[in-house]
Design an enzyme around this catalytic site. Structure first.
Site, short mmCIF file in Angstrom:
data_model
loop_
_atom_site.label_atom_id
_atom_site.label_comp_id
_atom_site.label_asym_id
_atom_site.label_seq_id
_atom_site.Cartn_x
_atom_site.Cartn_y
_atom_site.Cartn_z
N HIS A 41 0.82 -1.21 0.00
CA HIS A 41 0.00 0.00 0.00
C HIS A 41 0.86 1.26 0.00
CE1 HIS A 41 -3.85 -2.16 1.55
NE2 HIS A 41 -3.77 -2.13 0.25
N HIS A 124 -10.11 -5.14 4.80
CA HIS A 124 -8.68 -5.05 4.47
C HIS A 124 -8.29 -6.27 3.63
CE1 HIS A 124 -4.31 -5.08 4.98
NE2 HIS A 124 -4.43 -3.78 5.22
N GLU A 126 -5.72 -8.12 3.48
CA GLU A 126 -5.13 -9.25 4.23
C GLU A 126 -6.22 -10.05 4.94
OE1 GLU A 126 -1.98 -8.40 7.13
OE2 GLU A 126 -2.73 -10.11 8.29
N THR A 164 -1.89 -9.14 10.77
CA THR A 164 -0.49 -8.89 11.13
C THR A 164 -0.18 -7.44 11.42
OG1 THR A 164 0.06 -8.63 8.82
CG2 THR A 164 0.42 -10.81 9.76
#
Ligand code: SF4
Length: 316
Positions: A41, A124, A126, A164
């Site tokens: 990002h 998100h 992830e 994470t």
């Protein structure tokens, strides 16, 4: 004005590896190579790779059959891996090994008969990838109130895993709520949390002890950069998230201020230098760096890329 740099700041091993994968793929296979989602990002990083021949897509349907296709550091759902296989794409997986480790933990918990609770932010990439890697229905929670609202019997065996870019400190309250709500809970060792997230957050806390203002270099859609800014604010220091030096505003500080500068895990060091140059353009500065942890984590490149590189070297 005193300007103090946090240590560590900026690129983590997962981001270095992801960018390296795209650059090496361009060298070995030639342009274009396709990247699903922003590789990390940061607009500057993406633009530089685009200029070298990387093409960024949101959907695999935009990639021609047989083309080199790279999954971003955030990871992808198994449905995306299956889709890539069906489309005949040549995949290089830049998923950070620490994200892949969370996928593995979740799968093992499901295999052991537990319901998996993921602590993370909805939407998100992830989180979407992790939820899509773990079989069954992963329960996503962001707050202790979400835990209270889970429609599960208190004796259900559960396991938690975490996004994470949340640190031990970020997740402590939610994990405590899970442990209060359920009688049989397991979760990963807190040492398993991403080292880079933890180190950058600890460093910004140190910076906040001495800075009057904190500048966080990073993208607006970077989860870990936003978190660094929030930590500064929580400690009571005015903190701003900026993409580069052009976003520095002189009204944020006085000449006598101590300005702390840090950077999210996806922000390159030259953008930190750009911010320092912008500060210098407002008047003389005294630049220093906090003592902090020196990181020496490195992740291996994907085996397919190493093999392709060896084959190219042999052929030439
Ligand atoms: S912040 Fe941590 S998990 Fe994310 S890419 Fe970097 S090393 Fe990997």
């Amino acid at each position: 004005m005193r300007v103090i740099l946090a240590q560590p700041r900026g690129f983590c091993a997962g981001v270095i590896r992801a960018i390296d994968i795209v650059e090496r793929a361009l060298q070995i296979f030639g342009a274009p190579v396709y990247v699903r989602h922003e590789i990390v990002h940061n607009r500057h990083v993406v633009e530089r790779l685009r200029a070298k021949g990387a093409r960024f897509v949101e959907d695999l349907s935009e990639i021609p059959t047989g083309a080199i296709s790279i999954f971003s550091a955030h990871g992808v759902a198994t449905s995306v891996e299956d889709d890539a296989r069906e489309r005949g794409l040549r995949v290089l997986d830049a998923t950070c090994p620490l994200v892949a480790k969370v996928h593995g933990q979740g799968k093992r918990y499901v295999a052991a008969g537990r319901r998996v609770i993921l602590v993370g932010h909805a939407g998100h990439p992830e989180v979407e990838g992790t939820m899509g890697q773990i079989p069954g229905h992963v329960l996503l929670v962001q707050t202790a109130a979400d835990v209270a609202a889970l429609d599960l019997h208190p004796d259900t065996p559960v396991a938690y895993i975490t996004q994470t870019t949340l640190s031990v400190d970020d997740t402590r309250g939610v994990i405590a709520a899970i442990e209060r709500r359920f009688s049989d809970v397991v979760g990963p060792d807190t040492n398993d949390i991403c080292y880079a997230t933890q180190n950058r957050q600890s460093a910004v806390r140190e910076l906040a002890k001495i800075a009057d203002v904190i500048l966080v270099v990073g993208a607006k859609n970077s989860s870990n950069s936003n978190r660094l800014r929030e930590i500064g604010l929580e400690i009571g220091v005015p903190s701003y998230l900026i993409a580069d030096g052009s976003e520095v505003r002189s009204g944020w500080f006085r000449e006598s201020d101590v300005v702390g500068v840090t950077a999210g895990a996806s922000a390159p060091e030259d953008l930190v230098n750009d911010v320092v140059a912008a500060l210098r353009s407002t008047g003389p500065i005294e630049l220093s760096m906090l003592a902090g942890i020196t990181e020496n984590v490195e992740f291996r490149l994907p085996a397919e890329l190493i093999r392709a590189r060896s084959a190219t070297a042999t052929a030439s």
